[in-house]
Design an enzyme around this catalytic site. Structure first.
Site, PDB file in Angstrom:
ATOM      1  N   PHE A 144       0.800  -1.229   0.000  1.00 58.11           N
ATOM      2  CA  PHE A 144       0.000   0.000   0.000  1.00 58.11           C
ATOM      3  C   PHE A 144       0.835   1.283   0.000  1.00 58.11           C
ATOM      4  O   PHE A 144       0.339   2.351  -0.299  1.00 58.11           O
ATOM      5  CB  PHE A 144      -0.939   0.017   1.233  1.00 58.11           C
TER       6      PHE A 144
ATOM      7  N   LYS B  30      -1.482  -6.737  -9.657  1.00 61.64           N
ATOM      8  CA  LYS B  30      -2.458  -6.809  -8.552  1.00 61.64           C
ATOM      9  C   LYS B  30      -2.081  -5.696  -7.579  1.00 61.64           C
ATOM     10  O   LYS B  30      -1.188  -5.853  -6.740  1.00 61.64           O
ATOM     11  CB  LYS B  30      -2.365  -8.185  -7.880  1.00 61.64           C
TER      12      LYS B  30
ATOM     13  N   GLU C 209      -5.144  -3.588  -2.342  1.00 62.93           N
ATOM     14  CA  GLU C 209      -6.582  -3.286  -2.291  1.00 62.93           C
ATOM     15  C   GLU C 209      -6.861  -2.030  -1.460  1.00 62.93           C
ATOM     16  O   GLU C 209      -7.945  -1.466  -1.529  1.00 62.93           O
ATOM     17  CB  GLU C 209      -7.364  -4.498  -1.747  1.00 62.93           C
TER      18      GLU C 209
ATOM     19  N   SER D 132       5.066  -7.049   3.369  1.00 63.27           N
ATOM     20  CA  SER D 132       5.651  -7.390   4.669  1.00 63.27           C
ATOM     21  C   SER D 132       6.402  -8.729   4.574  1.00 63.27           C
ATOM     22  O   SER D 132       6.106  -9.566   3.710  1.00 63.27           O
ATOM     23  CB  SER D 132       4.537  -7.478   5.709  1.00 63.27           C
TER      24      SER D 132
ATOM     25  N   CYS E 175       9.710   1.400   3.306  1.00 60.57           N
ATOM     26  CA  CYS E 175      10.579   0.272   3.635  1.00 60.57           C
ATOM     27  C   CYS E 175      11.999   0.758   3.878  1.00 60.57           C
ATOM     28  O   CYS E 175      12.826  -0.001   4.364  1.00 60.57           O
ATOM     29  CB  CYS E 175      10.557  -0.762   2.528  1.00 60.57           C
TER      30      CYS E 175
ATOM     31  N   GLU F  81       9.112  -4.262  13.075  1.00 65.41           N
ATOM     32  CA  GLU F  81       8.851  -3.138  12.167  1.00 65.41           C
ATOM     33  C   GLU F  81       7.557  -2.455  12.610  1.00 65.41           C
ATOM     34  O   GLU F  81       6.509  -3.099  12.684  1.00 65.41           O
ATOM     35  CB  GLU F  81       8.702  -3.652  10.729  1.00 65.41           C
TER      36      GLU F  81
HETATM   37  P1  NAD Z   1       1.254  -6.678   3.062  1.00 62.37           P
HETATM   38  O1  NAD Z   1       2.257  -7.769   3.120  1.00 62.37           O
HETATM   39  O2  NAD Z   1       0.186  -6.640   4.070  1.00 62.37           O
HETATM   40  O3  NAD Z   1       0.508  -6.678   1.638  1.00 62.37           O
HETATM   41  C1  NAD Z   1       1.222  -6.697   0.427  1.00 62.37           C
HETATM   42  C2  NAD Z   1       0.385  -7.399  -0.636  1.00 62.37           C
HETATM   43  O4  NAD Z   1       0.131  -8.734  -0.213  1.00 62.37           O
HETATM   44  C3  NAD Z   1      -0.972  -6.749  -0.883  1.00 62.37           C
HETATM   45  O5  NAD Z   1      -1.201  -6.680  -2.269  1.00 62.37           O
HETATM   46  C4  NAD Z   1      -1.972  -7.669  -0.188  1.00 62.37           C
HETATM   47  O6  NAD Z   1      -3.199  -7.757  -0.881  1.00 62.37           O
HETATM   48  C5  NAD Z   1      -1.275  -9.009  -0.207  1.00 62.37           C
HETATM   49  N1  NAD Z   1      -1.555  -9.812   0.995  1.00 62.37           N
HETATM   50  C6  NAD Z   1      -1.769  -9.343   2.261  1.00 62.37           C
HETATM   51  N2  NAD Z   1      -1.990 -10.379   3.109  1.00 62.37           N
HETATM   52  C7  NAD Z   1      -1.904 -11.511   2.372  1.00 62.37           C
HETATM   53  C8  NAD Z   1      -2.031 -12.903   2.682  1.00 62.37           C
HETATM   54  N3  NAD Z   1      -2.278 -13.324   3.914  1.00 62.37           N
HETATM   55  N4  NAD Z   1      -1.875 -13.792   1.680  1.00 62.37           N
HETATM   56  C9  NAD Z   1      -1.618 -13.393   0.421  1.00 62.37           C
HETATM   57  N5  NAD Z   1      -1.500 -12.076   0.082  1.00 62.37           N
HETATM   58  C10 NAD Z   1      -1.628 -11.150   1.035  1.00 62.37           C
HETATM   59  O7  NAD Z   1       2.097  -5.297   3.057  1.00 62.37           O
HETATM   60  P2  NAD Z   1       1.532  -3.805   3.128  1.00 62.37           P
HETATM   61  O8  NAD Z   1       1.028  -3.550   4.506  1.00 62.37           O
HETATM   62  O9  NAD Z   1       0.659  -3.528   1.972  1.00 62.37           O
HETATM   63  O10 NAD Z   1       2.893  -2.980   2.885  1.00 62.37           O
HETATM   64  C11 NAD Z   1       3.765  -2.629   3.923  1.00 62.37           C
HETATM   65  C12 NAD Z   1       4.932  -3.588   4.008  1.00 62.37           C
HETATM   66  O11 NAD Z   1       5.623  -3.620   2.763  1.00 62.37           O
HETATM   67  C13 NAD Z   1       5.984  -3.171   5.031  1.00 62.37           C
HETATM   68  O12 NAD Z   1       6.414  -4.312   5.724  1.00 62.37           O
HETATM   69  C14 NAD Z   1       7.112  -2.589   4.189  1.00 62.37           C
HETATM   70  O13 NAD Z   1       8.391  -2.634   4.787  1.00 62.37           O
HETATM   71  C15 NAD Z   1       7.026  -3.450   2.981  1.00 62.37           C
HETATM   72  N6  NAD Z   1       7.640  -2.834   1.805  1.00 62.37           N
HETATM   73  C16 NAD Z   1       8.838  -3.323   1.391  1.00 62.37           C
HETATM   74  C17 NAD Z   1       9.489  -2.728   0.317  1.00 62.37           C
HETATM   75  C18 NAD Z   1      10.831  -3.237  -0.117  1.00 62.37           C
HETATM   76  O14 NAD Z   1      11.360  -2.732  -1.107  1.00 62.37           O
HETATM   77  N7  NAD Z   1      11.407  -4.205   0.569  1.00 62.37           N
HETATM   78  C19 NAD Z   1       8.897  -1.650  -0.358  1.00 62.37           C
HETATM   79  C20 NAD Z   1       7.645  -1.203   0.075  1.00 62.37           C
HETATM   80  C21 NAD Z   1       7.030  -1.805   1.170  1.00 62.37           C
END
Ligand code: NAD
Length: 481
Positions: free
Chosen positions: A150, A174, A177, A227, A282, A381
């Site tokens: 997000f 994708k 959401e 994450s 991140c 985090e």
């Molecule tokens: P998230 O892991 O909750 O969601 C990321 C994606 O995974 C979304 O599209 C979501 O729909 C999907 N998702 C969520 N739960 C799921 C599940 N149980 N099974 C399958 N798919 C699922 O992450 P977020 O809250 O959207 O983003 C924040 C996180 O992203 C932080 O931890 C941040 O550090 C990380 N991030 C990392 C980088 C990097 O370059 N390493 C860059 C941006 C963000």
């Protein structure tokens, strides 16, 4: 009644095969902006089949012609830059200046992908044995997909799809959401570019759509950003289904301050690293390791800077920090702040409730001192505007602390000592390291990604590595008489 979003499949906007919808909410105003479909396997199947069919002809479109579609996309992104930045701020909450910056970083990925005709070239060696020549070429693989987080609604998908299609693959996006509107706008521009039907597709959804991507037989590779627990799950599941995977996970980034650091420059960088984008980056600095007698000026200078931050709706002039993404996330961040107090850290600046609008998911900047390695706020985090200060006896102790942490995304040192900087740069665990820079963000022509629990896979996002991830290297051996 707010707009119900549609998927973009095979060159057309189509309704998702679901009656599950979620509201897209402006986190600064709590206004519902749209309804996003939470589709399922049928939507992914339709997109994967369309992308697979389009691949047959797209792969043989000359790279120079594929790049021309991207030149057009770059122009359209620039023409719509302001609307795009405003959309990012509306759905995510970050300030308009931060949104503009992120849109620019996305456009730069399209620019690098436009270099595909040069970057896709292979190698040739005459006479590898007498009369035998050897040549390697890069070939596209098929259908790829991205699953996005997000926190950078416009930029993160652009880390991947321009490179994938420049290499001759076809693609499914994708979006998160929670923030689907920026990609909705970008996909309208994609439509205006006239890419052949099925080359670029977008399917909205949550876990159900993700699981369908990870297991679909026609999808050859997956890029994930989010994450760490989900990154690990995506990596393992997609790999078990025979796919190429790059899964970028979460972070707990350390910023080491040596006693000789330039004070004003360092304090400004520490503060903007931790509180920029409300800490939802991140690459956000999470823990300052204050070495030796830097501790006092670091604490006092950061407290002053936190107090000067103006929290509010990111679209308003003068606001320097927007809300966090959702009510749920706000509760999580507040929970970490309570935990820090309970564990005995000292909350030297408490931003909770300070001059914040009544509506919206605001958490003011918080600064903890006296944090230790065994505290939850020293380990997990937080992904919010909470900065922790820990003391470190010397550089070696600071580096031991960093090495002991399971995540290793980015790390920075502030110093004027070349030897300390060099040691840090080459020996620190994190894959993105910086000297005297608060946010160690590699630009689009370099690879982007962490190490240890922050990254699952081999090849990082964008840069030259993208051309490795999105192609297979085929080798020909040839002998003529
Ligand atoms: P998230 O892991 O909750 O969601 C990321 C994606 O995974 C979304 O599209 C979501 O729909 C999907 N998702 C969520 N739960 C799921 C599940 N149980 N099974 C399958 N798919 C699922 O992450 P977020 O809250 O959207 O983003 C924040 C996180 O992203 C932080 O931890 C941040 O550090 C990380 N991030 C990392 C980088 C990097 O370059 N390493 C860059 C941006 C963000």
């Amino acid at each position: 009644m707010s707009e119900k979003l549609r998927n973009f499949i095979d060159g057309a906007w189509v309704e998702a095969t679901t009656d599950r919808y979620a509201p897209v909410i402006n986190p600064a105003t709590e206004e519902t902006l749209a309804e996003v479909p939470l589709g399922g396997a049928a939507d992914i199947d339709k997109a994967a089949r369309a992308a697979h069919e389009a691949f047959a002809s797209w792969r043989s479109v000359p790279p120079v012609e594929r790049a021309r579609y991207l030149f057009k996309l770059k122009q359209l992104l620039e023409d719509n830059r302001e609307e795009l930045a405003a959309t990012v701020t509306r759905e995510h909450g970050k300030t308009i200046a931060e949104s503009r910056g992120s849109v620019q970083r996305g456009i730069e990925c399209v620019e690098v992908a436009c270099g595909a005709p040069s970057l896709l070239m292979g190698d040739t060696l005459e006479d590898v044995a007498k009369g035998i020549d050897c040549q390697s070429v890069r070939q596209p693989l098929g259908v790829f997909a991205v699953i996005a987080p997000f926190n950078f609604p416009a930029m993160v998908p652009m880390w991947f799809f321009p490179f994938a299609v420049a290499c001759g693959n076809t693609f499914i996006c994708k979006p998160s959401e929670q923030v689907p509107l920026s990609q909705q706008l970008i996909w309208k521009l994609v439509e205006d570019c006239g890419f052949p039907s099925g080359v670029l597709n977008m399917v909205h959804g949550d876990k159900e759509v993700v699981d369908a991507i990870l297991t679909h037989a026609l999808i050859r590779g997956v890029s994930f950003v989010g994450s760490s627990p989900i990154a690990k799950y995506v990596y393992e599941t997609a790999a078990a289904h025979g796919k190429r995977v790059q899964a970028l996970g979460g972070a707990k980034n350390f910023m080491v301050v040596m006693p000789d650091a330039d004070r004003e420059m360092t304090l400004d960088a520490l503060s903007s690293s931790a509180y920029g984008c409300a800490g939802e980056r991140c690459l956000a600095g999470a823990i300052v390791l204050a070495v030796g007698d830097s501790h006092e000026w670091v604490r006092d200078g950061l407290r002053e800077r936190a107090a000067a931050i103006r929290v509010g709706d990111g679209s308003e002039a003068g606001v320097t920090m927007g809300p966090v993404i959702s009510a749920k996330h706000k509760a999580k961040v507040l929970g970490y702040i309570d935990k820090g107090v309970e564990e005995g850290a000292s909350l030297v600046h408490d931003g909770r409730g300070s001059q914040q609008p009544d509506t919206g998911y605001f958490v003011g900047p918080c600064l903890f001192d006296g944090v230790t390695e065994d505290m939850v706020i020293g380990q997990e985090e937080i992904f919010g505007p909470v900065l922790c200060i820990e003391k470190a006896a010397d550089l070696d102790a600071a580096m031991r602390r960093i090495s002991a942490h399971p995540l290793a995304n980015a790390s920075t040192i502030f110093t004027q000592d070349g030897r300390a900087a060099r040691k840090f740069k080459f020996e620190v665990d994190a894959s993105m390291a910086a000297v005297n820079i608060g946010v160690a963000a590699p630009m689009s022509f370099f690879g982007f990604g962490g190490a240890k629990g922050s990254f699952f896979g081999d090849l990082k996002a964008h840069g030259k590595e993208a051309f490795d991830f999105f192609t297979d290297r085929k080798v020909f051996m040839t002998r003529w008489g």
